[in-house]
Design an enzyme around this catalytic site. Structure first.
Site, PDB file in Angstrom:
ATOM      1  N   ASP A  39       6.396 -71.641 -80.829  1.00 51.45           N
ATOM      2  CA  ASP A  39       7.538 -71.431 -81.607  1.00 51.45           C
ATOM      3  C   ASP A  39       8.185 -70.181 -81.208  1.00 51.45           C
ATOM      4  OD1 ASP A  39       5.955 -69.594 -82.468  1.00 51.45           O
ATOM      5  OD2 ASP A  39       6.148 -70.149 -84.797  1.00 51.45           O
ATOM      6  N   ARG A  98      25.302 -50.076 -75.179  1.00 50.97           N
ATOM      7  CA  ARG A  98      26.669 -50.305 -75.306  1.00 50.97           C
ATOM      8  C   ARG A  98      27.229 -50.751 -76.650  1.00 50.97           C
ATOM      9  NH1 ARG A  98      27.294 -54.286 -70.125  1.00 50.97           N
ATOM     10  NH2 ARG A  98      25.392 -54.944 -70.926  1.00 50.97           N
ATOM     11  N   ASP A 171      35.648 -46.447 -64.810  1.00 53.06           N
ATOM     12  CA  ASP A 171      36.391 -46.431 -66.135  1.00 53.06           C
ATOM     13  C   ASP A 171      36.015 -44.850 -66.674  1.00 53.06           C
ATOM     14  OD1 ASP A 171      33.807 -46.300 -67.462  1.00 53.06           O
ATOM     15  OD2 ASP A 171      33.832 -48.495 -67.595  1.00 53.06           O
ATOM     16  N   LYS A 194      40.120 -49.202 -66.515  1.00 55.92           N
ATOM     17  CA  LYS A 194      39.853 -50.967 -66.687  1.00 55.92           C
ATOM     18  C   LYS A 194      40.114 -51.074 -68.184  1.00 55.92           C
ATOM     19  CE  LYS A 194      35.058 -51.331 -67.818  1.00 55.92           C
ATOM     20  NZ  LYS A 194      33.689 -51.456 -67.469  1.00 55.92           N
ATOM     21  N   ARG A 196      38.900 -54.165 -70.697  1.00 50.08           N
ATOM     22  CA  ARG A 196      37.843 -55.232 -70.919  1.00 50.08           C
ATOM     23  C   ARG A 196      38.739 -56.414 -71.441  1.00 50.08           C
ATOM     24  NH1 ARG A 196      33.258 -56.696 -69.788  1.00 50.08           N
ATOM     25  NH2 ARG A 196      32.471 -54.614 -68.687  1.00 50.08           N
ATOM     26  N   ASP A 220      28.374 -46.631 -61.508  1.00 47.38           N
ATOM     27  CA  ASP A 220      28.012 -46.908 -62.709  1.00 47.38           C
ATOM     28  C   ASP A 220      26.806 -46.881 -63.399  1.00 47.38           C
ATOM     29  OD1 ASP A 220      29.323 -47.996 -65.055  1.00 47.38           O
ATOM     30  OD2 ASP A 220      30.185 -49.779 -64.240  1.00 47.38           O
ATOM     31  N   THR A 225      27.317 -58.494 -65.370  1.00 52.72           N
ATOM     32  CA  THR A 225      28.071 -59.520 -64.609  1.00 52.72           C
ATOM     33  C   THR A 225      28.489 -59.125 -63.035  1.00 52.72           C
ATOM     34  OG1 THR A 225      30.201 -59.284 -65.155  1.00 52.72           O
ATOM     35  CG2 THR A 225      28.774 -60.501 -66.673  1.00 52.72           C
ATOM     36  N   GLY A 227      31.236 -57.756 -62.971  1.00 53.50           N
ATOM     37  CA  GLY A 227      32.586 -58.036 -63.002  1.00 53.50           C
ATOM     38  C   GLY A 227      33.302 -56.670 -62.732  1.00 53.50           C
TER      39      GLY A 227
HETATM   40  C1  R5P Z   1      30.636 -50.219 -69.342  1.00 56.29           C
HETATM   41  O1  R5P Z   1      31.281 -49.526 -69.747  1.00 56.29           O
HETATM   42  C2  R5P Z   1      29.540 -50.153 -68.368  1.00 56.29           C
HETATM   43  O2  R5P Z   1      29.514 -48.783 -67.926  1.00 56.29           O
HETATM   44  C3  R5P Z   1      29.493 -51.106 -67.256  1.00 56.29           C
HETATM   45  O3  R5P Z   1      30.619 -50.762 -66.444  1.00 56.29           O
HETATM   46  C4  R5P Z   1      29.503 -52.319 -67.615  1.00 56.29           C
HETATM   47  O4  R5P Z   1      28.482 -52.679 -68.556  1.00 56.29           O
HETATM   48  C5  R5P Z   1      29.207 -53.311 -66.551  1.00 56.29           C
HETATM   49  O5  R5P Z   1      29.373 -54.512 -66.821  1.00 56.29           O
HETATM   50  P1  R5P Z   1      29.762 -55.824 -66.005  1.00 56.29           P
HETATM   51  O6  R5P Z   1      28.806 -55.594 -64.775  1.00 56.29           O
HETATM   52  O7  R5P Z   1      29.309 -57.012 -66.764  1.00 56.29           O
HETATM   53  O8  R5P Z   1      30.972 -55.550 -65.602  1.00 56.29           O
END
Ligand code: R5P
Length: 345
Positions: A39, A98, A171, A194, A196, A220, A225, A227
């Site tokens: 389960d 986050r 960012d 950036k 979002r 970063d 993703t 992105g």
């Molecule tokens: C956001 O503020 C984090 O520092 C990363 O830039 C973000 O989590 C990256 O996520 P993704 O690869 O989906 O853009």
């Protein structure tokens, strides 16, 4: 803290890293059987005595985040009920970090809620790595040691960068981290802004700094993703940057499609740590030659040894300290654990 005997346990999220830490420490991994019932419920049983021992549980709360989080809580509860003297979670990647604020609507501050859960089950100490926002440490009443991988990752790319390098913060939230990389590598800094649009889409709106005819190193904390990195790389190339964009990120979650997204946007190489286990989903693109994995085993093992000796963790928590020309990190060299030799740019 009185030194007790040590037991190092691994959850299922990153057994490879747990084994490497055990090897660094010269101790075997403790016996802990984890099973999943039909389960979906998780059952954990520590198969050796931990009474009066210092227990360390290695478990990033990486995807699937909820499964790995509940597993950590269950192992911690099992250790507490088995009379462990002290329980420390080594959480190389802290899921939900986050979710550290409310942004207007009726939403949870899930990072705080997760901190409460961890303390509720009896964790005495948390060791983590490049928390998304370092101040999230304040969600805990217990000690949190937020280590950094910046010296390790800057050590890994140091031989691949040239005098035309510029370090890019994708960012505003990453400016402090990017400054540390820039200082370490002796390079200037540029900042992107950036917006979002959704969980999977970001748009770069501004660039502050000069990238024309320069090679860019985007830094970063997380690649999820891909992105953010893809959008950033595309914006930098459009602003006249040289084509060989490289990336350093502490946590390479690399969800499906992330590798292809970054590659298509012109990313040449990605350096990430092993805070999250390598993708084992048999996906069409496992990162191959693009991704280089840097080991954090020595970093965590060193932290653990220093904690047990009541020593200082200061240099393991500070991103600065390895200035231009320095090699590797303050506590040792950088180990790249992937099979692919780093691509020289
Ligand atoms: C956001 O503020 C984090 O520092 C990363 O830039 C973000 O989590 C990256 O996520 P993704 O690869 O989906 O853009």
């Amino acid at each position: 803290m009185t030194a007790h005997e040590l037991t190092l346990l691994a959850g299922t999220a990153n057994p490879g890293l747990a084994s490497s830490i055990a090897r660094e420490l010269g101790v075997p991994l403790g016996a802990c059987a984890i099973e999943r019932f039909p389960d979906g419920e998780v059952h954990a049983c520590i198969d050796e005595s931990v009474r009066g021992r210092e227990v360390y549980v290695v478990q990033p709360t990486s995807p699937p985040v909820n499964d790995h989080l509940i597993e950590l809580l269950i192992i911690a509860d099992a250790a507490r009920r088995a009379s462990a003297a002290h329980i420390t979670a080594i959480i190389p990647y802290f899921g939900y970090a986050r979710a550290d604020k409310r942004s207007g609507c009726r939403e949870a501050i899930t990072a705080r809620m997760v901190a409460d859960l961890m303390q509720h089950v009896g964790l005495d100490h948390v060791i983590t790595l490049d928390l998304h926002t370092p101040q999230a440490e304040g969600f805990f009443r217990i000690p949190v040691d937020n280590l950094t991988a910046v010296p390790l990752l800057s050590g890994a790319v140091r031989t691949d960068v040239a005098s035309d390098l510029v370090v890019i913060a994708p960012d505003a939230g990453r400016v402090k981290m990017a400054t540390a990389y820039a200082q370490s590598l002796g390079a200037p800094l540029a900042v992107l802004h950036k917006r979002r649009e959704s969980g999977t889409r970001t748009t770069v709106t501004h660039l502050v700094g000069d990238v024309r005819d320069r090679r860019c190193l985007i830094v970063d904390d997380i690649i999820s993703t891909g992105g953010t990195i893809a959008e950033s790389a595309a914006a930098l190339l459009e602003a006249g940057a040289r084509r060989e964009v490289i990336v350093c990120a502490t946590h390479g979650l690399l969800l499906d499609g992330a590798i292809e997204r970054m590659r298509t946007a012109g990313v040449h190489a990605v350096f990430a740590t092993d805070s999250v286990a390598p993708r084992g989903d048999g996906g069409a693109d496992d990162g191959g030659a693009l991704v280089h994995v840097v080991s954090t085993a020595t970093l965590f093992a060193t932290a653990l040894q220093r904690i047990r000796a009541d020593g200082s963790l200061r240099e393991l928590r500070e991103a600065r300290g390895s200035g231009p020309g320095a090699r590797g990190s303050a506590f040792g060299g950088t180990t790249i654990v992937d099979q692919n030799p780093a691509q020289r740019l």
